[in-house]
Design an enzyme around this catalytic site. Structure first.
Site, short mmCIF file in Angstrom:
data_model
loop_
_atom_site.label_atom_id
_atom_site.label_comp_id
_atom_site.label_asym_id
_atom_site.label_seq_id
_atom_site.Cartn_x
_atom_site.Cartn_y
_atom_site.Cartn_z
N GLY A 10 0.81 -1.22 0.00
CA GLY A 10 0.00 0.00 0.00
C GLY A 10 0.83 1.26 0.00
O GLY A 10 0.46 2.28 0.59
N GLN A 14 -2.08 7.30 1.31
CA GLN A 14 -1.78 8.56 2.00
C GLN A 14 -0.55 8.44 2.89
O GLN A 14 0.36 9.27 2.85
CB GLN A 14 -2.97 9.01 2.84
CG GLN A 14 -2.76 10.38 3.49
CD GLN A 14 -3.69 10.65 4.65
OE1 GLN A 14 -4.30 9.75 5.20
NE2 GLN A 14 -3.81 11.92 5.03
N TYR A 143 -14.51 -1.73 8.13
CA TYR A 143 -13.11 -1.35 8.32
C TYR A 143 -12.71 -1.57 9.77
O TYR A 143 -11.65 -2.16 10.05
CB TYR A 143 -12.93 0.13 7.94
CG TYR A 143 -11.56 0.69 8.20
CD1 TYR A 143 -10.45 0.23 7.50
CD2 TYR A 143 -11.36 1.70 9.14
CE1 TYR A 143 -9.18 0.75 7.74
CE2 TYR A 143 -10.10 2.23 9.37
CZ TYR A 143 -9.02 1.76 8.67
OH TYR A 143 -7.76 2.28 8.91
#
Length: 314
Positions: A10, A14, A143
Protein backbone atom coordinates in the site's frame (compact mmCIF):
# COMPACT_ATOMS: atom_id res chain seq x y z
CA UNK A 1 19.38 2.07 14.31
CA UNK A 2 19.02 -1.48 13.01
CA UNK A 3 19.93 -1.98 9.35
CA UNK A 4 16.72 -3.24 7.80
CA UNK A 5 15.45 -4.34 4.40
CA UNK A 6 11.82 -3.19 4.30
CA UNK A 7 8.87 -4.01 2.03
CA UNK A 8 5.87 -1.68 2.21
CA UNK A 9 2.45 -2.74 0.95
CA UNK A 10 0.00 0.00 0.00
CA UNK A 11 2.94 2.32 -0.63
CA UNK A 12 0.99 4.71 -2.85
CA UNK A 13 -1.63 5.48 -0.22
CA UNK A 14 -1.78 8.56 2.00
CA UNK A 15 0.65 7.22 4.61
CA UNK A 16 2.63 4.88 2.38
CA UNK A 17 3.74 7.43 -0.18
CA UNK A 18 5.37 9.52 2.55
CA UNK A 19 6.52 6.61 4.69
CA UNK A 20 8.45 5.09 1.78
CA UNK A 21 10.54 8.25 1.43
CA UNK A 22 10.96 8.55 5.20
CA UNK A 23 12.21 4.94 5.43
CA UNK A 24 14.55 5.52 2.50
CA UNK A 25 16.16 8.31 4.51
CA UNK A 26 16.36 6.05 7.57
CA UNK A 27 17.61 2.82 5.99
CA UNK A 28 18.92 3.74 2.54
CA UNK A 29 17.37 3.68 -0.94
CA UNK A 30 18.49 0.10 -1.69
CA UNK A 31 16.91 -1.22 1.50
CA UNK A 32 13.30 -0.11 0.92
CA UNK A 33 10.92 -1.73 -1.57
CA UNK A 34 7.63 0.06 -2.22
CA UNK A 35 4.72 -2.05 -3.51
CA UNK A 36 1.13 -1.27 -4.41
CA UNK A 37 -1.76 -2.56 -6.48
CA UNK A 38 -1.65 0.70 -8.44
CA UNK A 39 1.06 1.20 -11.05
CA UNK A 40 1.17 5.01 -10.73
CA UNK A 41 4.59 4.82 -9.15
CA UNK A 42 6.35 7.29 -11.40
CA UNK A 43 4.26 10.20 -10.15
CA UNK A 44 4.37 9.40 -6.44
CA UNK A 45 7.68 7.61 -5.87
CA UNK A 46 9.82 8.17 -8.96
CA UNK A 47 13.13 7.39 -7.28
CA UNK A 48 12.09 4.39 -5.18
CA UNK A 49 12.51 0.70 -5.85
CA UNK A 50 8.96 -0.32 -6.75
CA UNK A 51 7.13 -3.53 -7.64
CA UNK A 52 3.41 -3.98 -8.41
CA UNK A 53 1.73 -6.16 -5.79
CA UNK A 54 -1.82 -7.15 -4.95
CA UNK A 55 -1.57 -7.96 -1.26
CA UNK A 56 -4.14 -10.73 -1.72
CA UNK A 57 -1.60 -12.54 -3.95
CA UNK A 58 0.46 -14.48 -1.41
CA UNK A 59 2.68 -16.14 -4.02
CA UNK A 60 3.79 -12.81 -5.49
CA UNK A 61 4.38 -11.35 -2.02
CA UNK A 62 6.52 -14.34 -1.07
CA UNK A 63 8.54 -14.02 -4.27
CA UNK A 64 9.29 -10.37 -3.60
CA UNK A 65 10.29 -10.98 0.01
CA UNK A 66 12.76 -13.64 -1.09
CA UNK A 67 14.06 -11.74 -4.14
CA UNK A 68 14.77 -8.55 -2.19
CA UNK A 69 15.90 -10.35 1.00
CA UNK A 70 13.27 -8.52 3.06
CA UNK A 71 13.39 -8.76 6.86
CA UNK A 72 10.64 -6.25 7.76
CA UNK A 73 7.16 -5.97 6.20
CA UNK A 74 5.09 -2.84 6.79
CA UNK A 75 1.52 -3.67 5.78
CA UNK A 76 -0.42 -0.52 4.85
CA UNK A 77 -2.63 -1.99 2.10
CA UNK A 78 -6.24 -1.46 3.21
CA UNK A 79 -9.64 -0.14 2.22
CA UNK A 80 -10.62 2.67 4.62
CA UNK A 81 -13.77 3.37 6.63
CA UNK A 82 -16.10 5.33 4.35
CA UNK A 83 -15.18 3.38 1.22
CA UNK A 84 -15.41 0.18 3.22
CA UNK A 85 -19.08 0.74 3.98
CA UNK A 86 -19.76 0.79 0.25
CA UNK A 87 -17.66 -2.33 -0.39
CA UNK A 88 -17.73 -4.41 2.81
CA UNK A 89 -16.92 -7.77 1.22
CA UNK A 90 -13.94 -6.39 -0.67
CA UNK A 91 -12.81 -4.61 2.49
CA UNK A 92 -12.69 -7.92 4.35
CA UNK A 93 -10.89 -9.61 1.47
CA UNK A 94 -8.21 -6.93 1.18
CA UNK A 95 -7.76 -5.97 4.81
CA UNK A 96 -7.90 -9.43 6.38
CA UNK A 97 -6.86 -11.62 3.45
CA UNK A 98 -3.90 -9.35 2.83
CA UNK A 99 -2.87 -9.39 6.48
CA UNK A 100 -3.03 -13.19 6.64
CA UNK A 101 -0.77 -13.34 3.59
CA UNK A 102 1.71 -10.91 5.16
CA UNK A 103 1.80 -12.86 8.41
CA UNK A 104 2.22 -16.22 6.68
CA UNK A 105 5.02 -14.99 4.43
CA UNK A 106 6.68 -13.31 7.40
CA UNK A 107 6.45 -16.56 9.35
CA UNK A 108 8.00 -18.51 6.48
CA UNK A 109 10.85 -16.03 5.98
CA UNK A 110 11.34 -14.91 9.60
CA UNK A 111 10.38 -11.27 8.96
CA UNK A 112 9.12 -8.77 11.47
CA UNK A 113 5.74 -7.14 10.74
CA UNK A 114 4.30 -3.69 11.38
CA UNK A 115 0.61 -3.33 10.61
CA UNK A 116 -1.42 -0.32 11.77
CA UNK A 117 -4.79 -0.42 13.43
CA UNK A 118 -7.05 2.60 13.86
CA UNK A 119 -9.42 4.45 16.15
CA UNK A 120 -12.04 2.78 13.94
CA UNK A 121 -11.41 -0.36 16.01
CA UNK A 122 -13.57 1.22 18.73
CA UNK A 123 -17.34 1.63 18.79
CA UNK A 124 -20.32 3.12 20.62
CA UNK A 125 -19.74 1.02 23.75
CA UNK A 126 -16.10 2.11 24.12
CA UNK A 127 -15.33 4.83 26.69
CA UNK A 128 -15.26 8.05 24.64
CA UNK A 129 -12.82 10.18 26.63
CA UNK A 130 -9.23 9.03 27.17
CA UNK A 131 -10.08 5.64 25.71
CA UNK A 132 -7.86 3.06 27.46
CA UNK A 133 -5.28 0.90 25.71
CA UNK A 134 -7.26 -2.20 26.63
CA UNK A 135 -11.02 -1.73 26.53
CA UNK A 136 -14.19 -3.01 24.89
CA UNK A 137 -14.06 -2.93 21.08
CA UNK A 138 -17.31 -3.28 19.14
CA UNK A 139 -16.86 -1.25 15.92
CA UNK A 140 -19.78 -0.34 13.67
CA UNK A 141 -17.93 -0.44 10.32
CA UNK A 142 -16.40 -3.25 8.28
CA UNK A 143 -13.11 -1.35 8.32
CA UNK A 144 -13.25 -1.32 12.11
CA UNK A 145 -14.12 -5.01 12.22
CA UNK A 146 -11.04 -5.81 10.14
CA UNK A 147 -8.88 -3.70 12.41
CA UNK A 148 -10.02 -5.45 15.58
CA UNK A 149 -9.57 -8.84 13.91
CA UNK A 150 -6.14 -7.76 12.70
CA UNK A 151 -5.05 -6.69 16.17
CA UNK A 152 -6.04 -10.05 17.63
CA UNK A 153 -4.50 -11.98 14.74
CA UNK A 154 -1.16 -10.20 15.11
CA UNK A 155 -1.19 -10.98 18.83
CA UNK A 156 -1.91 -14.62 17.98
CA UNK A 157 0.99 -14.89 15.54
CA UNK A 158 3.33 -13.41 18.12
CA UNK A 159 2.20 -15.72 20.92
CA UNK A 160 1.75 -18.85 18.80
CA UNK A 161 4.70 -18.56 16.41
CA UNK A 162 7.01 -16.02 18.04
CA UNK A 163 6.58 -13.61 15.13
CA UNK A 164 7.74 -10.06 15.84
CA UNK A 165 4.48 -8.19 15.20
CA UNK A 166 3.99 -4.53 16.14
CA UNK A 167 1.50 -1.76 15.39
CA UNK A 168 -0.26 1.42 16.45
CA UNK A 169 -3.86 2.58 16.43
CA UNK A 170 -3.69 5.60 14.18
CA UNK A 171 -6.08 8.52 14.62
CA UNK A 172 -6.93 10.69 11.61
CA UNK A 173 -3.78 11.57 9.66
CA UNK A 174 -3.30 15.07 8.24
CA UNK A 175 -0.81 15.88 5.48
CA UNK A 176 -0.17 18.57 2.86
CA UNK A 177 1.69 16.17 0.55
CA UNK A 178 -0.94 13.51 -0.13
CA UNK A 179 -4.73 13.63 -0.01
CA UNK A 180 -6.59 11.02 2.05
CA UNK A 181 -8.46 8.19 0.40
CA UNK A 182 -11.94 7.59 1.75
CA UNK A 183 -11.71 8.01 5.51
CA UNK A 184 -14.06 9.66 7.97
CA UNK A 185 -11.41 12.15 9.14
CA UNK A 186 -10.71 13.39 5.58
CA UNK A 187 -12.37 16.74 6.30
CA UNK A 188 -9.38 17.74 8.42
CA UNK A 189 -7.22 17.73 5.28
CA UNK A 190 -9.74 19.12 2.79
CA UNK A 191 -10.47 22.11 5.03
CA UNK A 192 -6.96 23.54 4.52
CA UNK A 193 -7.16 23.44 0.74
CA UNK A 194 -10.59 25.09 0.84
CA UNK A 195 -9.30 27.74 3.25
CA UNK A 196 -6.54 28.71 0.85
CA UNK A 197 -8.62 28.45 -2.33
CA UNK A 198 -11.96 29.93 -1.21
CA UNK A 199 -11.51 31.05 2.41
CA UNK A 200 -14.53 28.86 3.17
CA UNK A 201 -15.28 25.20 3.79
CA UNK A 202 -18.43 23.12 4.23
CA UNK A 203 -17.78 20.30 6.69
CA UNK A 204 -19.42 16.89 6.31
CA UNK A 205 -18.73 16.33 10.04
CA UNK A 206 -20.98 18.13 12.52
CA UNK A 207 -20.00 20.90 14.90
CA UNK A 208 -18.80 19.60 18.25
CA UNK A 209 -17.63 16.23 16.91
CA UNK A 210 -14.22 15.64 18.44
CA UNK A 211 -11.84 13.11 16.93
CA UNK A 212 -8.19 12.33 17.58
CA UNK A 213 -5.78 13.51 14.89
CA UNK A 214 -2.08 13.41 14.09
CA UNK A 215 0.16 15.32 11.70
CA UNK A 216 1.94 13.13 9.16
CA UNK A 217 5.50 13.75 10.43
CA UNK A 218 4.47 12.30 13.79
CA UNK A 219 2.71 9.37 12.10
CA UNK A 220 5.90 8.48 10.23
CA UNK A 221 8.06 8.91 13.31
CA UNK A 222 5.78 6.52 15.23
CA UNK A 223 6.46 3.69 12.77
CA UNK A 224 10.24 3.84 13.09
CA UNK A 225 10.15 4.52 16.83
CA UNK A 226 8.09 1.37 17.38
CA UNK A 227 9.86 -1.02 15.00
CA UNK A 228 13.19 0.06 16.52
CA UNK A 229 11.94 -0.25 20.12
CA UNK A 230 13.52 -2.72 22.52
CA UNK A 231 11.24 -5.79 22.43
CA UNK A 232 11.91 -6.46 26.10
CA UNK A 233 10.01 -3.27 26.97
CA UNK A 234 6.93 -4.06 24.88
CA UNK A 235 4.00 -5.35 26.89
CA UNK A 236 1.22 -4.64 24.37
CA UNK A 237 3.24 -4.93 21.11
CA UNK A 238 0.28 -4.48 18.74
CA UNK A 239 -2.29 -1.70 18.44
CA UNK A 240 -0.74 0.89 20.73
CA UNK A 241 -2.95 3.94 21.18
CA UNK A 242 -1.09 6.96 19.79
CA UNK A 243 -2.37 10.50 19.53
CA UNK A 244 -1.21 14.07 19.20
CA UNK A 245 -4.36 16.20 19.40
CA UNK A 246 -8.15 16.00 19.58
CA UNK A 247 -10.44 18.61 18.06
CA UNK A 248 -13.84 19.32 16.52
CA UNK A 249 -14.29 21.09 13.15
CA UNK A 250 -14.90 24.49 14.74
CA UNK A 251 -11.68 24.21 16.76
CA UNK A 252 -9.70 23.47 13.62
CA UNK A 253 -11.40 26.44 11.94
CA UNK A 254 -10.31 28.67 14.81
CA UNK A 255 -6.70 27.53 14.38
CA UNK A 256 -6.96 28.32 10.65
CA UNK A 257 -8.34 31.81 11.40
CA UNK A 258 -5.10 32.60 13.21
CA UNK A 259 -3.50 32.36 9.75
CA UNK A 260 -6.50 33.29 7.54
CA UNK A 261 -8.70 35.63 9.63
CA UNK A 262 -11.71 35.75 7.26
CA UNK A 263 -12.02 31.97 6.88
CA UNK A 264 -15.64 30.76 7.17
CA UNK A 265 -16.88 27.31 8.20
CA UNK A 266 -20.32 25.89 7.43
CA UNK A 267 -21.86 22.43 7.68
CA UNK A 268 -23.59 19.92 5.41
CA UNK A 269 -23.41 16.76 7.47
CA UNK A 270 -22.98 13.40 5.75
CA UNK A 271 -25.07 11.00 7.87
CA UNK A 272 -22.93 7.97 7.03
CA UNK A 273 -19.61 9.53 7.96
CA UNK A 274 -21.16 11.34 10.93
CA UNK A 275 -22.46 8.05 12.32
CA UNK A 276 -18.98 6.59 11.97
CA UNK A 277 -17.41 9.60 13.70
CA UNK A 278 -19.95 9.44 16.53
CA UNK A 279 -18.96 5.83 17.22
CA UNK A 280 -15.28 6.70 17.64
CA UNK A 281 -13.49 8.05 20.74
CA UNK A 282 -13.15 11.77 21.43
CA UNK A 283 -9.63 11.19 22.75
CA UNK A 284 -7.20 8.32 23.34
CA UNK A 285 -5.07 7.48 26.35
CA UNK A 286 -1.61 6.74 24.88
CA UNK A 287 0.37 6.34 28.09
CA UNK A 288 1.35 2.74 27.21
CA UNK A 289 3.10 3.91 24.04
CA UNK A 290 4.81 6.66 26.02
CA UNK A 291 5.98 4.22 28.70
CA UNK A 292 6.94 1.24 26.53
CA UNK A 293 8.71 2.93 23.59
CA UNK A 294 8.95 6.62 24.53
CA UNK A 295 6.27 7.87 22.14
CA UNK A 296 6.04 11.66 22.06
CA UNK A 297 4.42 13.73 19.27
CA UNK A 298 6.01 16.95 18.08
CA UNK A 299 2.99 18.77 16.57
CA UNK A 300 -0.10 20.30 18.17
CA UNK A 301 -3.02 21.89 16.28
CA UNK A 302 -1.44 25.34 15.94
CA UNK A 303 2.01 24.17 14.86
CA UNK A 304 0.42 21.74 12.38
CA UNK A 305 -1.84 24.45 10.95
CA UNK A 306 1.04 26.84 10.46
CA UNK A 307 2.99 24.16 8.62
CA UNK A 308 0.04 23.04 6.49
CA UNK A 309 -0.78 26.54 5.28
CA UNK A 310 2.87 27.32 4.63
CA UNK A 311 3.40 24.20 2.51
CA UNK A 312 0.17 23.53 0.59
CA UNK A 313 0.41 24.09 -3.14
CA UNK A 314 -2.88 25.24 -4.68
Amino acid sequence: MTKRRVLITGALGQIGSELALYLRDCYGEDNVLATDLSDKKERALPEMHFEPLDVTDRKRLHELVKEYRIDTIINLAAILSATGEKLPNLTWEVNMGGLVNVLEVARAENCSVFTPSSIAAFGDSTPKVLTPQVTIQRPSTMYGVTKVAGEVLCDYYHKRFGLDTRGVRYPGIISYKTLPGGGTTDYAVHIYYAALQKKAYTSFIAEGTKMDMMYMPDALKAVVDLIEADPARLVNRNAFNVTAMSFAPEELAEAIRKQIPDFELSYDVDPIRQAIADSWPDSLDDHCAREEWDWSPEYDIDRMTEDMIRNISI
